[in-house]
Design a protein around this motif. Structure first.
Motif, PDB file in Angstrom:
ATOM      1  N   GLU A  38       0.815  -1.217   0.000  1.00 22.72           N
ATOM      2  CA  GLU A  38       0.000   0.000   0.000  1.00 22.72           C
ATOM      3  C   GLU A  38       0.850   1.270   0.000  1.00 22.72           C
ATOM      4  O   GLU A  38       0.360   2.348  -0.333  1.00 22.72           O
ATOM      5  CB  GLU A  38      -0.913   0.091   1.236  1.00 22.72           C
ATOM      6  CG  GLU A  38      -1.752  -1.099   1.597  1.00 22.72           C
ATOM      7  CD  GLU A  38      -1.003  -2.127   2.423  1.00 22.72           C
ATOM      8  OE1 GLU A  38      -0.795  -1.944   3.644  1.00 22.72           O
ATOM      9  OE2 GLU A  38      -0.622  -3.141   1.820  1.00 22.72           O
ATOM     10  N   TRP A  39       2.090   1.176   0.412  1.00 22.62           N
ATOM     11  CA  TRP A  39       2.978   2.337   0.495  1.00 22.62           C
ATOM     12  C   TRP A  39       3.876   2.477  -0.738  1.00 22.62           C
ATOM     13  O   TRP A  39       4.610   3.458  -0.856  1.00 22.62           O
ATOM     14  CB  TRP A  39       3.855   2.231   1.727  1.00 22.62           C
ATOM     15  CG  TRP A  39       3.137   2.422   3.033  1.00 22.62           C
ATOM     16  CD1 TRP A  39       1.847   2.059   3.337  1.00 22.62           C
ATOM     17  CD2 TRP A  39       3.668   3.000   4.210  1.00 22.62           C
ATOM     18  NE1 TRP A  39       1.567   2.369   4.638  1.00 22.62           N
ATOM     19  CE2 TRP A  39       2.663   2.956   5.198  1.00 22.62           C
ATOM     20  CE3 TRP A  39       4.892   3.543   4.538  1.00 22.62           C
ATOM     21  CZ2 TRP A  39       2.857   3.443   6.485  1.00 22.62           C
ATOM     22  CZ3 TRP A  39       5.089   4.020   5.819  1.00 22.62           C
ATOM     23  CH2 TRP A  39       4.078   3.977   6.774  1.00 22.62           C
ATOM     24  N   TYR A  40       3.843   1.498  -1.624  1.00 19.74           N
ATOM     25  CA  TYR A  40       4.740   1.501  -2.790  1.00 19.74           C
ATOM     26  C   TYR A  40       4.598   2.790  -3.608  1.00 19.74           C
ATOM     27  O   TYR A  40       5.592   3.457  -3.896  1.00 19.74           O
ATOM     28  CB  TYR A  40       4.466   0.269  -3.656  1.00 19.74           C
ATOM     29  CG  TYR A  40       5.334   0.200  -4.888  1.00 19.74           C
ATOM     30  CD1 TYR A  40       6.606  -0.360  -4.829  1.00 19.74           C
ATOM     31  CD2 TYR A  40       4.876   0.679  -6.111  1.00 19.74           C
ATOM     32  CE1 TYR A  40       7.405  -0.433  -5.953  1.00 19.74           C
ATOM     33  CE2 TYR A  40       5.671   0.609  -7.242  1.00 19.74           C
ATOM     34  CZ  TYR A  40       6.931   0.057  -7.159  1.00 19.74           C
ATOM     35  OH  TYR A  40       7.736  -0.007  -8.283  1.00 19.74           O
ATOM     36  N   ASP A  41       3.377   3.139  -4.004  1.00 19.18           N
ATOM     37  CA  ASP A  41       3.165   4.327  -4.841  1.00 19.18           C
ATOM     38  C   ASP A  41       3.636   5.600  -4.152  1.00 19.18           C
ATOM     39  O   ASP A  41       4.206   6.488  -4.793  1.00 19.18           O
ATOM     40  CB  ASP A  41       1.700   4.444  -5.247  1.00 19.18           C
ATOM     41  CG  ASP A  41       1.262   3.369  -6.233  1.00 19.18           C
ATOM     42  OD1 ASP A  41       2.132   2.809  -6.944  1.00 19.18           O
ATOM     43  OD2 ASP A  41       0.060   3.087  -6.299  1.00 19.18           O
ATOM     44  N   ALA A  42       3.415   5.709  -2.862  1.00 20.74           N
ATOM     45  CA  ALA A  42       3.866   6.892  -2.118  1.00 20.74           C
ATOM     46  C   ALA A  42       5.391   6.979  -2.095  1.00 20.74           C
ATOM     47  O   ALA A  42       5.956   8.071  -2.220  1.00 20.74           O
ATOM     48  CB  ALA A  42       3.319   6.864  -0.692  1.00 20.74           C
ATOM     49  N   ALA A  43       6.054   5.844  -1.948  1.00 16.31           N
ATOM     50  CA  ALA A  43       7.523   5.835  -1.949  1.00 16.31           C
ATOM     51  C   ALA A  43       8.063   6.277  -3.305  1.00 16.31           C
ATOM     52  O   ALA A  43       9.010   7.072  -3.377  1.00 16.31           O
ATOM     53  CB  ALA A  43       8.040   4.448  -1.584  1.00 16.31           C
ATOM     54  N   VAL A  44       7.446   5.794  -4.384  1.00 20.23           N
ATOM     55  CA  VAL A  44       7.876   6.185  -5.731  1.00 20.23           C
ATOM     56  C   VAL A  44       7.592   7.670  -5.951  1.00 20.23           C
ATOM     57  O   VAL A  44       8.434   8.406  -6.476  1.00 20.23           O
ATOM     58  CB  VAL A  44       7.204   5.299  -6.798  1.00 20.23           C
ATOM     59  CG1 VAL A  44       7.480   5.827  -8.198  1.00 20.23           C
ATOM     60  CG2 VAL A  44       7.690   3.854  -6.669  1.00 20.23           C
ATOM     61  N   ALA A  45       6.428   8.135  -5.527  1.00 21.87           N
ATOM     62  CA  ALA A  45       6.075   9.556  -5.672  1.00 21.87           C
ATOM     63  C   ALA A  45       7.046  10.458  -4.904  1.00 21.87           C
ATOM     64  O   ALA A  45       7.330  11.582  -5.324  1.00 21.87           O
ATOM     65  CB  ALA A  45       4.645   9.797  -5.207  1.00 21.87           C
ATOM     66  N   ALA A  46       7.588   9.943  -3.792  1.00 21.88           N
ATOM     67  CA  ALA A  46       8.530  10.712  -2.975  1.00 21.88           C
ATOM     68  C   ALA A  46       9.950  10.672  -3.532  1.00 21.88           C
ATOM     69  O   ALA A  46      10.839  11.349  -3.020  1.00 21.88           O
ATOM     70  CB  ALA A  46       8.523  10.200  -1.536  1.00 21.88           C
ATOM     71  N   GLY A  47      10.173   9.847  -4.569  1.00 23.41           N
ATOM     72  CA  GLY A  47      11.488   9.833  -5.205  1.00 23.41           C
ATOM     73  C   GLY A  47      12.208   8.513  -5.260  1.00 23.41           C
ATOM     74  O   GLY A  47      13.288   8.425  -5.836  1.00 23.41           O
ATOM     75  N   ALA A  48      11.653   7.462  -4.673  1.00 26.84           N
ATOM     76  CA  ALA A  48      12.295   6.146  -4.755  1.00 26.84           C
ATOM     77  C   ALA A  48      12.216   5.652  -6.208  1.00 26.84           C
ATOM     78  O   ALA A  48      11.173   5.768  -6.848  1.00 26.84           O
ATOM     79  CB  ALA A  48      11.620   5.151  -3.821  1.00 26.84           C
ATOM     80  N   VAL A  49      13.312   5.112  -6.697  1.00 25.26           N
ATOM     81  CA  VAL A  49      13.381   4.641  -8.077  1.00 25.26           C
ATOM     82  C   VAL A  49      13.011   3.160  -8.120  1.00 25.26           C
ATOM     83  O   VAL A  49      13.665   2.342  -7.468  1.00 25.26           O
ATOM     84  CB  VAL A  49      14.799   4.861  -8.650  1.00 25.26           C
ATOM     85  CG1 VAL A  49      14.919   4.293 -10.049  1.00 25.26           C
ATOM     86  CG2 VAL A  49      15.150   6.344  -8.624  1.00 25.26           C
TER      87      VAL A  49
END
Length: 85
Positions: free
Chosen positions: A52-63
């Motif tokens: 559930e947190w994957y998209d938020a991590a990517v949006a925050a800059g995780a590649v």
């Protein structure tokens, strides 16, 4: 650089990603704090992140990268910490 693999590790009835840095643990911990990931999610050399947190991590800059590439980057950076047997 902060990287994350796809949520493909099953555990506790859900799928998990691994969030890591190929630069330093300091960078990783700072990113996790900004996202609100609890410290208890840190496991040797990465944070376990629920799907559930994957998209938020990517949006925050995780590649997004593959699980294999995540391990390769940790090893290349000298940051891989294997489980003790």
């Amino acid at each position: 650089m902060i990287v994350i693999d796809p949520p493909n590790a099953a555990g506790h009835g859900r799928l998990w990603s691994h969030l890591a840095s190929d630069t330093s643990f300091e960078e990783l911990h700072a990113f996790a704090r900004e996202l609100g990931i609890p410290e208890r999610g840190f496991d040797r050399d990465h944070y376990d992140v629920p799907s559930e947190w994957y998209d938020a991590a990517v949006a925050a800059g995780a590649v997004p990268i593959s699980s294999r590439e995540l391990i390769e980057r940790l090893v290349s950076a000298g940051l891989r910490r294997r489980k003790r047997r």
